[in-house]
Design a protein around this motif. Sequence first.
Motif, short mmCIF file in Angstrom:
data_model
loop_
_atom_site.label_atom_id
_atom_site.label_comp_id
_atom_site.label_asym_id
_atom_site.label_seq_id
_atom_site.Cartn_x
_atom_site.Cartn_y
_atom_site.Cartn_z
N VAL A 36 0.84 -1.20 0.00
CA VAL A 36 0.00 0.00 0.00
C VAL A 36 0.87 1.25 0.00
CG1 VAL A 36 -1.62 1.36 1.38
CG2 VAL A 36 -2.00 -1.10 1.07
N GLU A 37 1.86 1.30 0.87
CA GLU A 37 2.73 2.47 0.93
C GLU A 37 3.52 2.65 -0.36
OE1 GLU A 37 2.53 4.80 3.16
OE2 GLU A 37 0.93 3.58 4.03
N HIS A 38 3.92 1.54 -0.96
CA HIS A 38 4.65 1.60 -2.24
C HIS A 38 3.75 2.16 -3.34
CE1 HIS A 38 7.64 0.49 -5.23
NE2 HIS A 38 6.70 -0.14 -5.92
N ALA A 39 2.51 1.69 -3.39
CA ALA A 39 1.57 2.19 -4.39
C ALA A 39 1.32 3.69 -4.19
CB ALA A 39 0.26 1.41 -4.31
N ARG A 40 1.09 4.07 -2.95
CA ARG A 40 0.84 5.49 -2.68
C ARG A 40 2.04 6.35 -3.08
NH1 ARG A 40 -1.69 4.42 3.35
NH2 ARG A 40 -3.83 3.91 2.68
N ALA A 41 3.24 5.88 -2.79
CA ALA A 41 4.45 6.64 -3.13
C ALA A 41 4.59 6.80 -4.64
CB ALA A 41 5.69 5.95 -2.56
N ASN A 42 4.08 5.80 -5.40
CA ASN A 42 4.17 5.86 -6.86
C ASN A 42 2.98 6.58 -7.49
OD1 ASN A 42 6.56 4.46 -6.95
ND2 ASN A 42 5.62 2.47 -7.36
N GLY A 43 2.02 7.00 -6.65
CA GLY A 43 0.83 7.64 -7.18
C GLY A 43 -0.16 6.68 -7.80
N ASP A 44 -0.04 5.39 -7.46
CA ASP A 44 -0.96 4.37 -7.99
C ASP A 44 -2.18 4.24 -7.09
OD1 ASP A 44 0.84 3.78 -10.04
OD2 ASP A 44 1.82 2.19 -8.87
N PRO A 45 -3.35 4.08 -7.67
CA PRO A 45 -4.56 3.93 -6.85
C PRO A 45 -4.52 2.65 -6.00
CG PRO A 45 -5.12 4.34 -9.15
CD PRO A 45 -3.65 4.08 -9.11
N VAL A 46 -5.08 2.73 -4.82
CA VAL A 46 -5.28 1.57 -3.95
C VAL A 46 -6.79 1.38 -3.83
CG1 VAL A 46 -4.96 0.57 -1.66
CG2 VAL A 46 -3.17 2.02 -2.67
N ILE A 47 -7.25 0.18 -4.15
CA ILE A 47 -8.68 -0.13 -4.06
C ILE A 47 -8.86 -1.25 -3.05
CG2 ILE A 47 -10.73 -0.91 -5.28
CD1 ILE A 47 -9.52 0.32 -7.83
N TRP A 48 -9.64 -0.98 -2.03
CA TRP A 48 -9.89 -1.94 -0.95
C TRP A 48 -11.17 -2.70 -1.23
CZ3 TRP A 48 -6.15 -1.99 2.87
CH2 TRP A 48 -5.31 -0.87 2.94
N VAL A 49 -11.14 -4.00 -0.97
CA VAL A 49 -12.30 -4.86 -1.20
C VAL A 49 -12.60 -5.63 0.08
CG1 VAL A 49 -13.27 -6.72 -2.61
CG2 VAL A 49 -11.58 -5.15 -3.61
N THR A 50 -13.86 -5.68 0.45
CA THR A 50 -14.29 -6.56 1.55
C THR A 50 -15.40 -7.46 1.04
OG1 THR A 50 -15.88 -4.92 2.36
CG2 THR A 50 -13.69 -4.95 3.40
N HIS A 51 -15.58 -8.57 1.76
CA HIS A 51 -16.64 -9.52 1.41
C HIS A 51 -17.72 -9.46 2.48
CE1 HIS A 51 -18.31 -13.06 -0.59
NE2 HIS A 51 -18.70 -13.44 0.63
N ALA A 52 -18.97 -9.37 2.04
CA ALA A 52 -20.09 -9.30 2.99
C ALA A 52 -21.21 -10.22 2.57
CB ALA A 52 -20.61 -7.87 3.09
N GLU A 53 -21.86 -10.81 3.57
CA GLU A 53 -23.04 -11.66 3.35
C GLU A 53 -24.14 -11.20 4.31
OE1 GLU A 53 -21.62 -15.65 3.92
OE2 GLU A 53 -20.14 -15.48 2.30
N PRO A 54 -24.81 -10.12 3.97
CA PRO A 54 -25.83 -9.55 4.87
C PRO A 54 -26.92 -10.57 5.21
CG PRO A 54 -25.33 -8.03 3.08
CD PRO A 54 -24.65 -9.32 2.74
#
Length: 201
Positions: A36-54
Motif C-alpha cells: 500500500v505504501e509503495h503504491a501510494r508513493a508511486n501515485g498508484d490507486p489503492v482499491i480496498w475490497v471486503t466480502h459481505a453476506e448480509p
Amino acid sequence: MTTALIVIDVQESFRQHPVWRLTSNPDIVRKVSRLVEHARANGDPVIWVTHAEPGSNTLFDPALGHVRLIDGLHQRADEPMITKRAHNAFTTTNLQLLLTTKGIRDLTICGIRTEQCCETTARLAADLGYRVTFVTDATATTPIAHRDAPAHLTPEELMADPRTLQVSEILARTEYALAGRFATIRTVDELTGSVAAVGVG
C-alpha cells in the motif's frame, strides 16, 4: 498511473475464526501495508475490497461488526472501498468501472484467501484483458479440509486428517495455476525494491 493495487478481503472476519491460527501468513498486515505504501508513493490507486453476506449471521454478516479492515491497515479518504458478495472482486461490484475511469490496465493483487477470492479475481481480471501481478507472499490462506471430511472440524481435527490440503500446497498450486496463464508472480520485496537494497554491498 496505469497500475492499481487491489487489496482483497483483509478483514477481521477471518481472524475471528479458530482456523486463523493456522494461517499461511501471520504477517499479512505488514506485507500488505508495504504494498500500500509503495503504491501510494508511486501515485498508484489503492482499491480496498471486503466480502459481505448480509443477513447470514456469519462472520461475514456486516451486522456482527467483522466486515472491516484488520487492525493495522488504514484506508485513505481518497481510496475507494468496495464490498463484494461473490468470490471475485468484479461480478457484484463496480470495480471494472472504477478501473476503466482511471485508465488502469495493470493490477497488483494481494489479500485473503490466496486460492479463493484472490486467485479468482486474478483469473477474471486476466480474461478481461488486465495485466495481473499476483503477490503470493502478501496473500494468506488456511488449510483446506478434504471434500469427504466432516463439517466444522476444529483446527486440531483439521491438521490431524492426512487428507487435509496444507497451506504450502495451496500456495504452490495457486502459483502453478496462475503463472504464465493469468498472472506474473512477484514478491513484496521484488515490487518494493527491497531485494535490490539488500543486495547492495
